[in-house]
Write a protein that holds these residues in place. Structure first.
Motif, PDB file in Angstrom:
ATOM      1  N   GLU A  98       2.708   6.059  -2.657  1.00 33.04           N
ATOM      2  CA  GLU A  98       3.853   6.919  -2.969  1.00 33.04           C
ATOM      3  C   GLU A  98       3.942   7.167  -4.473  1.00 33.04           C
ATOM      4  O   GLU A  98       4.212   8.289  -4.918  1.00 33.04           O
ATOM      5  N   ALA A  99       3.721   6.109  -5.252  1.00 37.54           N
ATOM      6  CA  ALA A  99       3.784   6.259  -6.706  1.00 37.54           C
ATOM      7  C   ALA A  99       2.673   7.177  -7.207  1.00 37.54           C
ATOM      8  O   ALA A  99       2.894   8.044  -8.063  1.00 37.54           O
ATOM      9  N   VAL A 100       1.470   6.989  -6.659  1.00 40.35           N
ATOM     10  CA  VAL A 100       0.343   7.839  -7.071  1.00 40.35           C
ATOM     11  C   VAL A 100       0.592   9.283  -6.658  1.00 40.35           C
ATOM     12  O   VAL A 100       0.343  10.221  -7.429  1.00 40.35           O
ATOM     13  N   LYS A 101       1.087   9.475  -5.438  1.00 41.12           N
ATOM     14  CA  LYS A 101       1.356  10.835  -4.956  1.00 41.12           C
ATOM     15  C   LYS A 101       2.424  11.515  -5.806  1.00 41.12           C
ATOM     16  O   LYS A 101       2.306  12.694  -6.155  1.00 41.12           O
ATOM     17  N   THR A 102       3.465  10.767  -6.160  1.00 47.76           N
ATOM     18  CA  THR A 102       4.528  11.344  -6.989  1.00 47.76           C
ATOM     19  C   THR A 102       3.997  11.763  -8.351  1.00 47.76           C
ATOM     20  O   THR A 102       4.294  12.860  -8.847  1.00 47.76           O
ATOM     21  N   SER A 103       3.203  10.893  -8.955  1.00 46.61           N
ATOM     22  CA  SER A 103       2.631  11.217 -10.266  1.00 46.61           C
ATOM     23  C   SER A 103       1.694  12.416 -10.175  1.00 46.61           C
ATOM     24  O   SER A 103       1.721  13.316 -11.033  1.00 46.61           O
ATOM     25  N   TYR A 104       0.878  12.459  -9.144  1.00 48.93           N
ATOM     26  CA  TYR A 104      -0.071  13.559  -8.960  1.00 48.93           C
ATOM     27  C   TYR A 104       0.662  14.873  -8.717  1.00 48.93           C
ATOM     28  O   TYR A 104       0.331  15.913  -9.308  1.00 48.93           O
ATOM     29  N   ASP A 105       1.677  14.837  -7.862  1.00 49.28           N
ATOM     30  CA  ASP A 105       2.441  16.053  -7.573  1.00 49.28           C
ATOM     31  C   ASP A 105       3.195  16.544  -8.806  1.00 49.28           C
ATOM     32  O   ASP A 105       3.332  17.757  -9.022  1.00 49.28           O
ATOM     33  N   GLN A 106       3.692  15.618  -9.608  1.00 46.67           N
ATOM     34  CA  GLN A 106       4.393  16.019 -10.831  1.00 46.67           C
ATOM     35  C   GLN A 106       3.441  16.709 -11.806  1.00 46.67           C
ATOM     36  O   GLN A 106       3.812  17.695 -12.457  1.00 46.67           O
ATOM     37  N   TRP A 117       0.827  -1.204   0.000  1.00 49.86           N
ATOM     38  CA  TRP A 117       0.000   0.000   0.000  1.00 49.86           C
ATOM     39  C   TRP A 117       0.866   1.262   0.000  1.00 49.86           C
ATOM     40  O   TRP A 117       0.588   2.231  -0.706  1.00 49.86           O
ATOM     41  N   THR A 118       1.908   1.237   0.798  1.00 45.70           N
ATOM     42  CA  THR A 118       2.767   2.416   0.891  1.00 45.70           C
ATOM     43  C   THR A 118       3.422   2.734  -0.444  1.00 45.70           C
ATOM     44  O   THR A 118       3.462   3.893  -0.882  1.00 45.70           O
ATOM     45  N   GLU A 119       3.944   1.701  -1.111  1.00 47.92           N
ATOM     46  CA  GLU A 119       4.591   1.927  -2.400  1.00 47.92           C
ATOM     47  C   GLU A 119       3.593   2.430  -3.438  1.00 47.92           C
ATOM     48  O   GLU A 119       3.908   3.307  -4.253  1.00 47.92           O
ATOM     49  N   CYS A 120       2.393   1.888  -3.393  1.00 48.42           N
ATOM     50  CA  CYS A 120       1.359   2.310  -4.355  1.00 48.42           C
ATOM     51  C   CYS A 120       0.974   3.763  -4.135  1.00 48.42           C
ATOM     52  O   CYS A 120       0.902   4.553  -5.081  1.00 48.42           O
TER      53      CYS A 120
END
Length: 218
Positions: free
Chosen positions: A6-14, A1-4
């Motif tokens: 984090e990936a979504v947050k990174t993509s959204y923030d970008q 869950w954490t990795e997922c």
């Protein structure tokens, strides 16, 4: 869950970061463009108004009209018309109307782009969601769905088009002014503007025909 998350947050923030950078660049260009347009418009709007009357010139015209109204019939000097000059209603030249229409339209587009860019920056700020907890992830997805539903990305794409239209209108107004002043200068400027438009159209259409072309825009 954490990795997922984090990936979504990174993509959204970008995504939000890229849109914010585009808005910052657009605001700088819109500010410079508006300043230049305002300087030109301050000079051009006077062409839509009659020239202020010079008191000395008005007196001379009145004297001339009175002298023209006298007839000499020896041994008498008769005044046949002493009513003065007839005021002709002022009508702005067609070139002045076109010039100011193009320039003020360009200024409106530039200000509209800057105003909407400020709104977009506020929307993006409200869309930021920190953290990777399940609650943050649900809120982030909710905000992202809202951005898609209300087509914020489309607004981001439209704003540069407004500035491009403002630039086109300004150049068109510049050519209108030059053609009323000097044909050679106007012809040279027209060729240069034509080359600029050719490059712009080429940069816009090349990615359509060449899939590996890097001249891409959103």
């Amino acid at each position: 869950w954490t990795e997922c998350t984090e990936a979504v947050k990174t993509s959204y923030d970008q995504l939000l970061g890229r849109w914010k950078e585009e808005m910052d660049t657009l605001l700088v260009y819109a500010g410079v463009s508006s300043a230049v347009l305002t300087a030109f418009n301050v000079e051009s709007y006077h062409l839509l108004q009659p020239e202020p009357a010079d008191p000395t010139l008005a007196v001379l015209k009145q004297i001339s009209a009175q002298l023209n109204g006298y007839t000499l019939t020896p041994p008498f000097l008769n005044a046949t018309n002493t009513t003065g000059l007839t005021q002709v209603p002022f009508q702005a030249p067609a070139s002045a109307v076109w010039l100011n229409s193009l320039r003020f339209s360009s200024l409106v587009f530039s200000f509209a782009a800057a105003l909407l860019a400020l709104f977009v920056k506020q929307w993006l700020y409200e869309g930021m969601v920190p953290g990777t907890s399940p609650e943050s992830a649900r809120l982030r997805q909710y905000r992202f769905n809202g951005l898609l539903k209300w087509r914020v990305g489309t607004v981001v794409v439209v704003l540069p088009i407004l500035l491009q239209l403002a630039s086109i209108l300004f150049l068109a107004g510049l050519l209108v002014l030059l053609w009323t002043l000097h044909n050679i200068v106007a012809a040279i400027a027209s060729v240069l503007v034509g080359l600029v438009f050719t490059f712009v159209i080429g940069f816009t259409l090349l990615p359509v025909f060449k899939s590996d072309c890097s001249y891409r825009s959103p």
